[in-house]
Design a protein around this motif. Structure first.
Motif, PDB file in Angstrom:
ATOM      1  N   TYR A   1     -13.117  21.400  -8.974  1.00 26.18           N
ATOM      2  CA  TYR A   1     -13.180  22.445  -7.960  1.00 26.18           C
ATOM      3  C   TYR A   1     -13.894  23.692  -8.450  1.00 26.18           C
ATOM      4  CZ  TYR A   1      -9.597  19.683  -5.654  1.00 26.18           C
ATOM      5  OH  TYR A   1      -8.901  18.674  -5.068  1.00 26.18           O
ATOM      6  N   PHE A   2     -14.033  23.842  -9.743  1.00 29.36           N
ATOM      7  CA  PHE A   2     -14.738  25.005 -10.262  1.00 29.36           C
ATOM      8  C   PHE A   2     -16.198  24.663 -10.509  1.00 29.36           C
ATOM      9  CE2 PHE A   2     -10.376  25.833 -12.145  1.00 29.36           C
ATOM     10  CZ  PHE A   2     -10.007  26.628 -11.080  1.00 29.36           C
TER      11      PHE A   2
ATOM     12  N   GLN B   1     -23.195  24.376  -9.837  1.00 31.72           N
ATOM     13  CA  GLN B   1     -23.885  25.646  -9.677  1.00 31.72           C
ATOM     14  C   GLN B   1     -24.197  25.873  -8.201  1.00 31.72           C
ATOM     15  OE1 GLN B   1     -24.439  27.762 -12.247  1.00 31.72           O
ATOM     16  NE2 GLN B   1     -23.256  26.280 -13.430  1.00 31.72           N
ATOM     17  N   LYS B   2     -24.317  27.118  -7.819  1.00 33.58           N
ATOM     18  CA  LYS B   2     -24.576  27.434  -6.421  1.00 33.58           C
ATOM     19  C   LYS B   2     -25.834  26.743  -5.906  1.00 33.58           C
ATOM     20  CE  LYS B   2     -22.207  31.892  -6.155  1.00 33.58           C
ATOM     21  NZ  LYS B   2     -22.317  33.304  -5.755  1.00 33.58           N
TER      22      LYS B   2
ATOM     23  N   ARG C   1     -25.267  23.152  -4.538  1.00 36.29           N
ATOM     24  CA  ARG C   1     -24.296  22.877  -3.484  1.00 36.29           C
ATOM     25  C   ARG C   1     -24.984  22.683  -2.139  1.00 36.29           C
ATOM     26  NH1 ARG C   1     -19.862  27.361  -3.400  1.00 36.29           N
ATOM     27  NH2 ARG C   1     -21.689  28.651  -3.657  1.00 36.29           N
TER      28      ARG C   1
ATOM     29  N   ARG D   1      -7.213  25.786  -6.868  1.00 35.66           N
ATOM     30  CA  ARG D   1      -8.187  24.716  -6.650  1.00 35.66           C
ATOM     31  C   ARG D   1      -8.129  24.209  -5.204  1.00 35.66           C
ATOM     32  NH1 ARG D   1      -6.692  22.502 -12.244  1.00 35.66           N
ATOM     33  NH2 ARG D   1      -8.572  22.737 -13.462  1.00 35.66           N
TER      34      ARG D   1
ATOM     35  N   ILE E   1     -16.836  27.838  -5.341  1.00 37.08           N
ATOM     36  CA  ILE E   1     -16.734  27.801  -6.790  1.00 37.08           C
ATOM     37  C   ILE E   1     -16.063  29.095  -7.233  1.00 37.08           C
ATOM     38  CG2 ILE E   1     -18.735  26.311  -7.059  1.00 37.08           C
ATOM     39  CD1 ILE E   1     -20.361  28.746  -7.923  1.00 37.08           C
TER      40      ILE E   1
END
Length: 225
Positions: free
Chosen positions: A127-128, A131-132, A135, A187, A200
């Motif tokens: 869940y973390f 990278q942006k 996504r 999460r 994130i």
């Protein structure tokens, strides 16, 4: 009639939580069943705009299995991290995680092959994660529609909930149990922001890092003293 309406409203609320909070299934199903019983409700009567047919015992069984799959994946992630950092030999925490994983697999009737497929296909533990730039969010409904408003409201509320769990991790005096539960809830709320994607950690707080969360672990703090 008022009692029926109250029970119906409450049952739909708990059903929504069942669908969106896999980690809290045991508590949510308890209150869901209680309201269904008190209102003498039919599962098919719990209709919403997104679920016009209500629910069924088949869906509830699926949500139960999802709960144990979710728990197994999270525990498996912890186990993998411990192995990667060479924390396994002689570590009683590792044994506890293995025991918890076994319990989830048995309760959810999850085979080793099924668990491997979940890890490969869903990656629900990460869940973390990405990278942006990597996504991809699902397409939003048309602007100005109730569906568009509902999606944005849901995403905003989940982000606020995640921020609250992050704040509790940072400010409360944590036991091991609290730490694990708060981290899991963080999460969950990050994952629940969108149907097919997720927040994130930096979306919740640009200054937050996984290293910071790891450092808040009471088990790690105790070992360093």
């Amino acid at each position: 009639m008022d009692h029926y309406k109250e029970s119906l409203k409450a049952a739909i609320l708990w059903l929504e939580r069942l669908r969106n909070e896999p980690a809290n299934y045991v508590e949510n199903i308890k209150f869901f069943r209680q309201n269904v019983l008190e209102g003498n409700l039919m599962l098919s009567s719990l209709a919403t705009k997104d679920y016009p047919r209500g629910t069924s015992e088949e869906e509830l069984a699926y949500l139960r299995k999802k709960h144990y799959e979710h728990g197994a994946l999270i525990t498996l992630n912890f186990i993998g991290k411990m192995k990667k950092e060479d924390q396994v030999p002689g570590n009683p925490v590792y044994d506890l995680y293995m025991e918890e994983l076994h319990k989830d697999k048995v309760a959810g009737n999850i085979s080793d092959d099924a668990l491997k497929k979940l890890v490969a296909n869903q990656r629900e533990t990460d869940y973390f994660g990405p990278q942006k730039s990597s996504r991809k969010f699902p397409p939003l409904p048309q602007k100005g529609t109730p569906e568009f408003t509902a999606v944005l409201t849901r995403a905003l509320e989940c982000k606020k909930d995640a921020a609250r769990w992050l704040e509790r991790l940072r400010t409360e005096e944590l036991t091991v149990e609290k730490y694990r539960q708060y981290l899991r809830n963080l999460r969950i709320t990050m994952k629940a922001g969108f149907e097919e994607s997720f927040y994130i950690l930096q979306d919740i707080d640009p200054k937050a890092t996984r290293a910071e969360l790891d450092a808040l672990n009471p088990e790690r703090i105790k070992k360093s003293i």
